[in-house]
Motif scaffolding. Sequence first.
Motif, mmCIF file in Angstrom:
data_model
loop_
_atom_site.group_PDB
_atom_site.id
_atom_site.type_symbol
_atom_site.label_atom_id
_atom_site.label_comp_id
_atom_site.label_asym_id
_atom_site.label_seq_id
_atom_site.Cartn_x
_atom_site.Cartn_y
_atom_site.Cartn_z
ATOM 1 N N HIS A 70 41.497 57.512 27.422
ATOM 2 C CA HIS A 70 39.927 56.805 28.058
ATOM 3 C C HIS A 70 40.484 55.429 28.219
ATOM 4 C CE1 HIS A 70 36.245 55.035 28.581
ATOM 5 N NE2 HIS A 70 35.500 56.134 28.351
ATOM 6 N N PRO A 71 40.378 54.776 29.543
ATOM 7 C CA PRO A 71 40.819 53.587 29.710
ATOM 8 C C PRO A 71 39.902 52.535 28.908
ATOM 9 C CG PRO A 71 40.081 54.477 31.721
ATOM 10 C CD PRO A 71 40.015 55.563 30.602
ATOM 11 N N SER A 72 40.636 51.332 28.737
ATOM 12 C CA SER A 72 39.670 50.221 28.198
ATOM 13 C C SER A 72 38.713 49.827 29.074
ATOM 14 C CB SER A 72 40.705 49.350 27.785
ATOM 15 O OG SER A 72 39.809 47.755 27.387
ATOM 16 N N ALA A 73 37.608 49.216 28.685
ATOM 17 C CA ALA A 73 36.564 48.529 29.550
ATOM 18 C C ALA A 73 37.023 47.561 30.526
ATOM 19 C CB ALA A 73 35.612 48.282 28.889
ATOM 20 N N THR A 74 38.244 46.887 29.881
ATOM 21 C CA THR A 74 38.795 45.817 30.848
ATOM 22 C C THR A 74 39.480 46.189 31.966
ATOM 23 O OG1 THR A 74 40.992 45.931 29.495
ATOM 24 C CG2 THR A 74 39.216 44.411 28.903
ATOM 25 N N VAL A 75 39.546 47.822 32.302
ATOM 26 C CA VAL A 75 39.968 48.175 33.423
ATOM 27 C C VAL A 75 39.271 47.750 34.820
ATOM 28 C CG1 VAL A 75 38.990 50.347 33.715
ATOM 29 C CG2 VAL A 75 41.432 50.156 34.344
ATOM 30 N N HIS A 76 38.179 47.361 34.444
ATOM 31 C CA HIS A 76 37.275 47.172 35.722
ATOM 32 C C HIS A 76 37.739 45.566 36.095
ATOM 33 C CE1 HIS A 76 33.681 49.778 34.815
ATOM 34 N NE2 HIS A 76 34.587 49.996 33.798
ATOM 35 N N ASN A 77 38.057 44.563 35.142
ATOM 36 C CA ASN A 77 38.238 43.397 35.688
ATOM 37 C C ASN A 77 39.226 43.383 36.829
ATOM 38 O OD1 ASN A 77 36.375 42.782 33.647
ATOM 39 N ND2 ASN A 77 37.621 42.198 32.108
ATOM 40 N N PRO A 78 40.463 43.756 36.712
ATOM 41 C CA PRO A 78 41.315 43.376 37.933
ATOM 42 C C PRO A 78 40.669 43.833 39.211
ATOM 43 C CG PRO A 78 42.499 44.321 36.118
ATOM 44 C CD PRO A 78 40.995 44.612 35.612
ATOM 45 N N THR A 79 39.944 44.809 39.076
ATOM 46 C CA THR A 79 39.102 45.471 40.550
ATOM 47 C C THR A 79 38.181 44.369 40.882
ATOM 48 O OG1 THR A 79 39.601 47.482 39.554
ATOM 49 C CG2 THR A 79 37.875 47.356 41.406
ATOM 50 N N ARG A 80 37.429 43.838 39.757
ATOM 51 C CA ARG A 80 36.487 42.897 40.102
ATOM 52 C C ARG A 80 36.863 41.413 40.683
ATOM 53 N NH1 ARG A 80 34.110 43.966 34.332
ATOM 54 N NH2 ARG A 80 32.604 45.449 34.884
ATOM 55 N N ILE A 81 38.082 41.117 40.179
ATOM 56 C CA ILE A 81 38.865 40.071 41.076
ATOM 57 C C ILE A 81 39.390 40.429 42.193
ATOM 58 C CG2 ILE A 81 41.035 38.431 40.545
ATOM 59 C CD1 ILE A 81 38.831 37.937 38.582
ATOM 60 N N LYS A 82 39.971 41.597 42.402
ATOM 61 C CA LYS A 82 40.329 41.959 43.850
ATOM 62 C C LYS A 82 39.187 41.899 44.600
ATOM 63 C CE LYS A 82 43.806 43.473 46.065
ATOM 64 N NZ LYS A 82 45.100 42.707 46.521
ATOM 65 N N LEU A 83 38.211 42.296 44.489
ATOM 66 C CA LEU A 83 37.047 42.233 45.585
ATOM 67 C C LEU A 83 36.517 40.722 45.638
ATOM 68 C CD1 LEU A 83 34.850 45.407 44.004
ATOM 69 C CD2 LEU A 83 36.389 45.223 46.098
ATOM 70 N N MET A 84 36.572 40.058 44.507
ATOM 71 C CA MET A 84 36.138 38.484 44.674
ATOM 72 C C MET A 84 36.914 38.050 45.757
ATOM 73 S SD MET A 84 35.275 37.519 40.762
ATOM 74 C CE MET A 84 34.191 38.372 40.015
ATOM 75 N N GLU A 85 38.233 38.248 45.723
ATOM 76 C CA GLU A 85 39.362 37.614 46.643
ATOM 77 C C GLU A 85 39.190 38.236 47.902
ATOM 78 O OE1 GLU A 85 42.695 38.548 44.435
ATOM 79 O OE2 GLU A 85 42.999 36.731 43.349
ATOM 80 N N LYS A 86 38.819 39.653 47.949
ATOM 81 C CA LYS A 86 38.865 40.296 49.439
ATOM 82 C C LYS A 86 37.603 39.704 50.126
ATOM 83 C CE LYS A 86 37.571 44.589 51.506
ATOM 84 N NZ LYS A 86 38.562 44.619 52.547
#
Length: 430
Positions: A125-141
């Motif tokens: 089961h991935p750590s809840a931090t797995v969402h964070n790089p995705t959030r950053i990626k979307l903010m940059e996008k």
Amino acid sequence: KDDNVLHIAGIFPIGGKGGWQGGQACQPAARLALEDVNNRTDLLPGFILKLHWNDSECEPGLGASVMYNLLYNKPQKLMLLAGCSTVCTTVAEAAKMWNLVVLCYGASSPALSDRNRFPTLFRTHPSATVHNPTRIKLMEKFGWSRVAILQQAEEVFISTVEDLEARCKEAGIEIVTRQSFLSDPTDAVRNLRRQDARVIVGLFYVVAARRVLCEVYKHKLYGKSYVWFFIGWYEDDWFEQNLEKEKINCTREQMRIAAEGHLTTEALMWNQNNQRTLSGMTSDDFRIRLNEALKKENYDIDNMRYPEGYQEAPLAYDAVWAVALAFNKTMEKLDRVGKSLKNFTYTDKETADDIYSAINSTQFLGVSGHVAFSSQGDRIALTQIEQMIDGKYVLLGYYDTQSDNLTWNNKEKWIGGKVPQDRTIVRTVL
Ligand SMILES: CC1(C)CO[C@@H](CC(=O)O)CN1
């Protein structure tokens, strides 16, 4: 006869009220995996894997006593499967005293990514931090470099936000405010408006999410000028459920209006393409077999009455495969020096290290997707991005942090017809 059986212990959260009762679907999934690995002649030839398990109710105290009984009652166990962050924390902290590897199929807490406290812990089961790089990626996008955070004061969200803040700093994204609340979000939401927050990352459990959404409606923090990031593993109609029961004083219509347009991120737990996995099944095949197994346990699957943990079931199924593959590797290694896993005892640090390094290097395509572990024992996983469009979640894409690859469907829809701004634009007419 017992001399061809390799025994493992399992702790599943089934009964009780608090936390996550995901063992209801994860224990049947683990049972299916045992059946499958024991039917493979190329895995642990001459041996079968047997699971001895009990219910932790997602209570760390009960989990500890269940672990104690599993370990101190014959036969000797070779490793531990466990679910729930609280139980995994307790069990994984103790397991090193017995030189046991612990594989958590249902623990999202970032605190578990700590080799000093949990030297033998691995998670499918991935750590809840797995969402964070995705959030950053979307903010940059979408060009958002000024964001706010609204979180519930729970350990899992506190440590997730710490990781998110660090990543925002790295990416040059300013966090204008970080608001937290225990159970009543009223003041925190009001403060967001004061700080003119436009792009807000929300981290809370689903009951708190409904209270937040109603406050968002009342403070008009929704519509074309706002973007909310919510967690993606709530039920699809979470914002319309239990409004009376939880005394939410917004109507379904008001909740729908406030929810329109929000983005969600979640870890991918069911392999998306129709590839055959190591088990020979596609994830759709697995779903069919799991549903049959759950019907036998009297879950009314045909009427969508799923047990808790259905979403995470592939993680438990793949955890058993990871154990079987690691034991298979270890058996071959021990065989070369005339030893066997059958002789493992809780003081046998050498064999424990062999099992550890075998699981550490285990990689395979499972029904939950590519299974591989980081040096902290964390599951490396893809994330899925959706958006609430006309009251329904629409798949926007996937993000692979490892390769920094965003697969995007170009399905996003903004209420004002264009990407919301992260701040008030003051235009001075000269
Ligand atoms: C995605 C979710 C619901 C997060 O909590 C996990 C349980 C836990 O971390 O205790 C199960 N899976």
